[in-house]
Design a protein around this motif. Structure first.
Motif, PDB file in Angstrom:
ATOM      1  N   ALA A   1       9.647   0.924  24.897  1.00 23.35           N
ATOM      2  CA  ALA A   1       8.522   1.190  25.494  1.00 23.35           C
ATOM      3  C   ALA A   1       7.324   0.546  25.159  1.00 23.35           C
ATOM      4  O   ALA A   1       6.078   0.431  25.632  1.00 23.35           O
ATOM      5  CB  ALA A   1       8.191   2.916  25.448  1.00 23.35           C
TER       6      ALA A   1
ATOM      7  N   ASP B   1      13.286   4.771  22.003  1.00 24.22           N
ATOM      8  CA  ASP B   1      12.053   4.634  21.510  1.00 24.22           C
ATOM      9  C   ASP B   1      11.662   6.109  20.975  1.00 24.22           C
ATOM     10  O   ASP B   1      12.463   7.078  21.478  1.00 24.22           O
ATOM     11  CB  ASP B   1      10.800   4.175  22.371  1.00 24.22           C
ATOM     12  CG  ASP B   1       9.897   3.412  21.606  1.00 24.22           C
ATOM     13  OD1 ASP B   1       9.436   3.875  20.915  1.00 24.22           O
ATOM     14  OD2 ASP B   1       9.509   2.352  22.502  1.00 24.22           O
TER      15      ASP B   1
ATOM     16  N   ILE C   1      16.761   1.145  34.065  1.00 25.97           N
ATOM     17  CA  ILE C   1      17.269   1.820  32.930  1.00 25.97           C
ATOM     18  C   ILE C   1      18.412   2.765  33.070  1.00 25.97           C
ATOM     19  O   ILE C   1      18.200   3.598  33.875  1.00 25.97           O
ATOM     20  CB  ILE C   1      15.899   2.349  31.946  1.00 25.97           C
ATOM     21  CG1 ILE C   1      14.993   1.317  31.720  1.00 25.97           C
ATOM     22  CG2 ILE C   1      16.611   3.010  30.848  1.00 25.97           C
ATOM     23  CD1 ILE C   1      13.738   1.688  31.089  1.00 25.97           C
TER      24      ILE C   1
ATOM     25  N   SER D   1       9.436  -3.525  26.333  1.00 32.35           N
ATOM     26  CA  SER D   1       9.465  -3.333  27.511  1.00 32.35           C
ATOM     27  C   SER D   1       9.391  -4.785  28.479  1.00 32.35           C
ATOM     28  O   SER D   1      10.012  -4.789  29.653  1.00 32.35           O
ATOM     29  CB  SER D   1       8.152  -2.581  28.161  1.00 32.35           C
ATOM     30  OG  SER D   1       6.891  -3.367  27.738  1.00 32.35           O
TER      31      SER D   1
ATOM     32  N   GLU E   1      19.478   4.776  30.831  1.00 34.54           N
ATOM     33  CA  GLU E   1      19.472   6.115  29.839  1.00 34.54           C
ATOM     34  C   GLU E   1      18.351   5.744  28.778  1.00 34.54           C
ATOM     35  O   GLU E   1      18.146   4.753  28.333  1.00 34.54           O
ATOM     36  CB  GLU E   1      20.781   6.376  29.118  1.00 34.54           C
ATOM     37  CG  GLU E   1      20.485   7.880  28.444  1.00 34.54           C
ATOM     38  CD  GLU E   1      21.993   8.065  27.937  1.00 34.54           C
ATOM     39  OE1 GLU E   1      21.994   9.242  27.310  1.00 34.54           O
ATOM     40  OE2 GLU E   1      23.185   7.455  28.439  1.00 34.54           O
ATOM     41  N   ARG E   2      17.413   6.696  28.770  1.00 35.91           N
ATOM     42  CA  ARG E   2      16.478   6.712  27.671  1.00 35.91           C
ATOM     43  C   ARG E   2      17.037   7.652  26.368  1.00 35.91           C
ATOM     44  O   ARG E   2      17.386   8.617  26.625  1.00 35.91           O
ATOM     45  CB  ARG E   2      15.186   7.225  28.086  1.00 35.91           C
ATOM     46  CG  ARG E   2      14.519   6.477  29.232  1.00 35.91           C
ATOM     47  CD  ARG E   2      13.046   6.890  29.588  1.00 35.91           C
ATOM     48  NE  ARG E   2      12.747   6.352  30.577  1.00 35.91           N
ATOM     49  CZ  ARG E   2      11.170   6.041  30.929  1.00 35.91           C
ATOM     50  NH1 ARG E   2      10.578   6.722  30.131  1.00 35.91           N
ATOM     51  NH2 ARG E   2      10.791   5.772  32.201  1.00 35.91           N
TER      52      ARG E   2
ATOM     53  N   ALA F   1      17.384   2.446  26.690  1.00 37.56           N
ATOM     54  CA  ALA F   1      16.070   2.410  26.135  1.00 37.56           C
ATOM     55  C   ALA F   1      15.899   3.306  24.895  1.00 37.56           C
ATOM     56  O   ALA F   1      15.970   4.564  25.274  1.00 37.56           O
ATOM     57  CB  ALA F   1      14.855   2.721  27.100  1.00 37.56           C
TER      58      ALA F   1
ATOM     59  N   GLU G   1      16.332   8.878  22.681  1.00 38.59           N
ATOM     60  CA  GLU G   1      15.259   9.118  21.492  1.00 38.59           C
ATOM     61  C   GLU G   1      15.601   8.433  20.194  1.00 38.59           C
ATOM     62  O   GLU G   1      16.860   8.674  19.763  1.00 38.59           O
ATOM     63  CB  GLU G   1      14.961  10.770  21.236  1.00 38.59           C
ATOM     64  CG  GLU G   1      14.179  11.374  22.339  1.00 38.59           C
ATOM     65  CD  GLU G   1      12.754  10.727  22.387  1.00 38.59           C
ATOM     66  OE1 GLU G   1      12.173  10.655  21.187  1.00 38.59           O
ATOM     67  OE2 GLU G   1      12.115  10.998  23.293  1.00 38.59           O
TER      68      GLU G   1
ATOM     69  N   PHE H   1       9.859   8.377  22.710  1.00 43.84           N
ATOM     70  CA  PHE H   1       9.142   8.439  24.177  1.00 43.84           C
ATOM     71  C   PHE H   1       8.083   9.764  24.152  1.00 43.84           C
ATOM     72  O   PHE H   1       7.525   9.905  25.302  1.00 43.84           O
ATOM     73  CB  PHE H   1      10.422   8.840  24.918  1.00 43.84           C
ATOM     74  CG  PHE H   1      11.113   7.607  25.247  1.00 43.84           C
ATOM     75  CD1 PHE H   1      10.901   6.605  25.883  1.00 43.84           C
ATOM     76  CD2 PHE H   1      12.298   7.654  24.814  1.00 43.84           C
ATOM     77  CE1 PHE H   1      11.485   5.676  26.088  1.00 43.84           C
ATOM     78  CE2 PHE H   1      13.162   6.641  24.915  1.00 43.84           C
ATOM     79  CZ  PHE H   1      12.622   5.495  25.420  1.00 43.84           C
TER      80      PHE H   1
ATOM     81  N   LEU I   1       7.353   1.128  30.975  1.00 43.60           N
ATOM     82  CA  LEU I   1       8.681   1.339  31.594  1.00 43.60           C
ATOM     83  C   LEU I   1       8.811   1.655  33.285  1.00 43.60           C
ATOM     84  O   LEU I   1       9.868   1.731  33.545  1.00 43.60           O
ATOM     85  CB  LEU I   1       9.501   2.392  30.672  1.00 43.60           C
ATOM     86  CG  LEU I   1       9.672   1.986  29.390  1.00 43.60           C
ATOM     87  CD1 LEU I   1      10.477   2.959  28.731  1.00 43.60           C
ATOM     88  CD2 LEU I   1      10.434   0.733  29.126  1.00 43.60           C
TER      89      LEU I   1
END
Length: 321
Positions: free
Chosen positions: A8, A31, A47, A13, A49-50, A29, A52, A33, A42
């Motif tokens: 992010a 980060d 993407i 990014s 999947e995000r 991704a 943590e 968040f 973003l």
């Protein structure tokens, strides 16, 4: 899948946008968040999947067989951070864990180092790995980056391909959230927009006139091209400089910002704060021969080209990349 840590943030990014442009859309991704000021970076990106930052290693242990590449861009990048425990945890130990996972799961790795490792440049700005243990960074952030570089070089076991990139003064879109840590060009644009003038630090060095302190400013889009090249190249592991290879003055930067805004230059000079005056770099310039020697041939944006693109296509439109 391609993993981008620090996803992010500014460079992370932008890297995702570059990967999407190359039709890499299964991006993981990673980060913290919870920092909502980075959320716009973003928006609109493809993407998968995000994840943590704190849950990443558990995720990787369960999904490693689908991972093709890791770009480890995430770090605590604040050069005024003096909590060494935080820097040790985020910039050293976290990176060491990623390194080990890349060995265990046979995943190639590119990670972000920094030109802050060079300190005042007493040994020059050559990415000669034998000199890295002798470098003297000027702040704990630079020390943490150098500590990891040294550790990586000492390891008997390494990922089958890895590269550490010493980023010089990177500027470009998606740094809106960075506050005082944003590039000088970002601050210049906002100063000029608000007041019609720009302030630069006065020189306190007899060899440099006011505004003629020099830095290697590198446009983020050039950095992304190098990352893409290394992802496809996957040979010649090691630590590389990533600058433009051409030092330019802050005065050049300011004049180009005014010009890109269609304005006549109006520059004031103020004293460099006393608390940073003895640690102020008057010159940085990346020796880019090592990267060129492994086959990277693309030209880098000149300062004129980079500032014009950044100002006219992003800052003036409050646009993201």
């Amino acid at each position: 899948m391609i993993i981008v840590t620090g996803a992010a943030g500014f460079i992370g990014s932008c890297l995702i946008s570059k990967l999407n442009e190359e039709n890499f859309n299964f991006i993981i991704a990673v980060d913290d968040f919870s920092k909502i000021e980075k959320a716009p970076n973003l928006e609109g990106k493809k993407i998968q999947e995000r994840v943590e930052r704190s849950a990443f290693f558990e995720w990787l242990d369960q999904n490693y067989y689908e991972v093709e590449f890791i770009f480890h861009i995430g770090a605590r990048t604040d050069t005024t951070e003096f909590d060494r425990d935080v820097l040790e945890e985020l910039n050293v130990r976290y990176s060491q864990q990623i390194w080990q996972k890349c060995i265990d799961y046979q995943i190639p790795l590119v990670y972000a180092s920094s030109a802050a490792t060079y300190g005042l440049g007493e040994l020059g700005y050559d990415d000669n790995e034998s000199q890295i243990p002798q470098l003297k960074p000027l702040n704990p952030y630079g020390e943490s980056k150098n500590d990891f570089d040294i550790w990586a070089l000492q390891q008997e076991k390494k990922p089958f391909f890895w590269a550490g990139l010493k980023f010089f003064n990177v500027y470009g879109p998606n740094e809106y959230h960075k506050g005082r840590m944003a590039s000088v060009i970002f601050h210049a644009y906002n100063q000029v927009k608000a007041s019609g003038k720009m302030r630069l630090f006065r020189s306190h060095h007899p060899d440099f006139k006011d505004g003629e302190q020099m830095r290697d400013f590198v446009y983020v889009k050039d950095l992304l091209e190098v990352c893409s090249f290394l992802m496809h190249h996957r040979r010649n592991s090691g630590i590389y400089n990533l600058g433009s290879g051409k030092a330019r003055t802050f005065k050049d930067l300011a004049i180009n910002t005014f010009t890109s805004m269609g304005l006549e230059p109006n520059i004031d000079f103020v004293d460099t704060p006393a608390d940073i005056r003895d640690k102020y770099q008057y010159f940085t310039q990346a020796n880019m021969n090592k990267l060129r020697s492994i086959g990277y041939t693309k030209p880098f944006h000149t300062l004129e080209e980079g500032v014009k693109d950044y100002v006219q296509n992003y800052l003036s439109k409050e646009a993201y990349y």
